[in-house]
Design a protein around this motif. Structure first.
Motif, PDB file in Angstrom:
ATOM      1  N   LEU A 209       5.242   7.838   7.554  1.00  0.00           N
ATOM      2  CA  LEU A 209       5.480   7.735   8.989  1.00  0.00           C
ATOM      3  C   LEU A 209       4.538   6.721   9.635  1.00  0.00           C
ATOM      4  O   LEU A 209       4.955   5.918  10.482  1.00  0.00           O
ATOM      5  N   VAL A 210       3.257   6.751   9.239  1.00  0.00           N
ATOM      6  CA  VAL A 210       2.299   5.777   9.770  1.00  0.00           C
ATOM      7  C   VAL A 210       2.719   4.361   9.377  1.00  0.00           C
ATOM      8  O   VAL A 210       2.643   3.427  10.184  1.00  0.00           O
TER       9      VAL A 210
ATOM     10  N   VAL B 210       3.491   1.346  12.067  1.00  0.00           N
ATOM     11  CA  VAL B 210       2.772   0.069  12.033  1.00  0.00           C
ATOM     12  C   VAL B 210       3.733  -1.077  11.739  1.00  0.00           C
ATOM     13  O   VAL B 210       3.641  -2.163  12.332  1.00  0.00           O
ATOM     14  N   LYS B 211       4.672  -0.844  10.828  1.00  0.00           N
ATOM     15  CA  LYS B 211       5.675  -1.859  10.494  1.00  0.00           C
ATOM     16  C   LYS B 211       6.495  -2.229  11.723  1.00  0.00           C
ATOM     17  O   LYS B 211       6.747  -3.411  12.001  1.00  0.00           O
TER      18      LYS B 211
ATOM     19  N   SER C 240       2.977  16.593   2.318  1.00  0.00           N
ATOM     20  CA  SER C 240       2.930  16.254   3.740  1.00  0.00           C
ATOM     21  C   SER C 240       2.028  15.051   3.997  1.00  0.00           C
ATOM     22  O   SER C 240       2.269  14.277   4.930  1.00  0.00           O
ATOM     23  N   LEU C 241       0.978  14.897   3.180  1.00  0.00           N
ATOM     24  CA  LEU C 241       0.124  13.712   3.326  1.00  0.00           C
ATOM     25  C   LEU C 241       0.901  12.442   3.005  1.00  0.00           C
ATOM     26  O   LEU C 241       0.742  11.418   3.677  1.00  0.00           O
TER      27      LEU C 241
ATOM     28  N   ASN D  70       0.821  -1.205   0.000  1.00  0.00           N
ATOM     29  CA  ASN D  70       0.000   0.000   0.000  1.00  0.00           C
ATOM     30  C   ASN D  70       0.860   1.262   0.000  1.00  0.00           C
ATOM     31  O   ASN D  70       0.587   2.215  -0.747  1.00  0.00           O
ATOM     32  N   ALA D  71       1.901   1.278   0.823  1.00  0.00           N
ATOM     33  CA  ALA D  71       2.775   2.443   0.874  1.00  0.00           C
ATOM     34  C   ALA D  71       3.474   2.668  -0.460  1.00  0.00           C
ATOM     35  O   ALA D  71       3.591   3.806  -0.936  1.00  0.00           O
TER      36      ALA D  71
END
Length: 284
Positions: free
Chosen positions: A258-259, A263-264, A251-252, A206-207
């Motif tokens: 970062l999220v 989570v990783k 920034s999004l 997803n990233a």
């Protein structure tokens, strides 16, 4: 005395390596991330909010989420099927399949985009046939989806294959002897053992899908409000000297990164033993 000198030498070397590592992380990761957020909010939160609420920005965000969702679903299904076949069965071409899964890692995304243009473009191999039936791939959403699926192709499969190889086939064979069907074996034996590795692969997929630029920029045509994803929208705004808007959208993407990292890290901390063995080697 000599022993104390060796201990001091090892301590100094260890501290030097830590300082060098932290400096590199700060210069190449932390400072750029902070800079993006600082620039995004440099003209106030109102400007930041207005930049994100622009119709073109909202269209780019929606398209990015749509393409990422389709890519993750497609590659999760493929990754499960490929890992199941590769680790549970022997068949001709098995080695070639394992090699081909890694192909997107060795091919430039721009080259991948050009390949799709040659295949599905107006002058491509299948372009005229598709045009006769009113199907548009290149410079449309389907082309962006295909390009993104290609560049994110290995992530789920590469997390599952080492883990499923390590687990072997003993539990599946026992379930088969007890009369379980193939679907029951997958749902009740295999899937529970790999669920965290699947989630880990989905996270990385997803990233990567949301941040893809090279292949998408070739096949999208950059039609504002239609075929522009968030990374493309950032470039367009930056080239127009709309720095506030560019950094707001950027920034999004940084927040997503970062999220993903958080989570990783949580998955590796809580379920490291259940994830793919290559995580212990520091592989992505």
């Amino acid at each position: 005395m000599a022993g104390e000198r060796r201990k001091l030498s090892r301590f100094l070397v260890r501290m030097l390596l830590i300082v060098v590592a932290l400096t590199i992380v700060a210069v190449f990761l932390v400072v750029p991330a902070v800079f993006v957020f600082a620039q995004a909010l440099s003209k106030g939160f109102g400007v930041f909010r207005d930049a994100l609420m622009q119709p073109e920005a909202l269209a780019a965000i929606r398209l990015t989420l749509l393409v990422a969702a389709i890519s993750v679903i497609a590659n999760t299904v493929f990754g499960l099927a490929a890992a199941w076949c590769i680790t549970k069965f022997d068949f001709p071409g098995k080695g070639a399949l394992v090699t081909l899964i890694d192909l997107p890692f060795s091919v430039s995304p721009v080259v991948a985009g050009l390949v799709f243009v040659l295949l599905f473009g107006a002058q491509g191999w299948f372009g005229p046939v598709l045009a006769e039936h009113g199907i548009k791939i290149i410079f449309a959403v389907p082309g962006i989806v295909l390009a993104t699926i290609f560049v994110t192709f290995p992530f789920v499969a590469r997390q599952l294959i080492p883990l499923m190889r390590q687990q072997g086939t003993d539990e599946e064979e026992a379930a088969l002897l007890l009369g379980a069907s193939g679907l029951q074996i997958f749902r009740r034996v295999t899937l529970p053992n790999i669920r965290w590795a699947v989630l880990y692969g989905v996270l990385l997929c997803n990233a990567r899908a949301m941040g893809e630029f090279g292949a998408v920029t070739v096949v999208s045509g950059r039609i504002r409000g239609e075929t522009v994803t968030m990374p493309l929208h950032v470039e367009i705004l930056y080239n127009e000297y709309n720095l506030a808007g560019a950094f707001a959208v950027a920034s999004l993407l940084v927040l997503l990164a970062l999220v993903t990292l958080v989570v990783k890290a949580l998955l590796e901390w809580r379920h490291g033993s259940e994830l793919a063995p290559n995580l212990r080697l520091g592989a992505p």
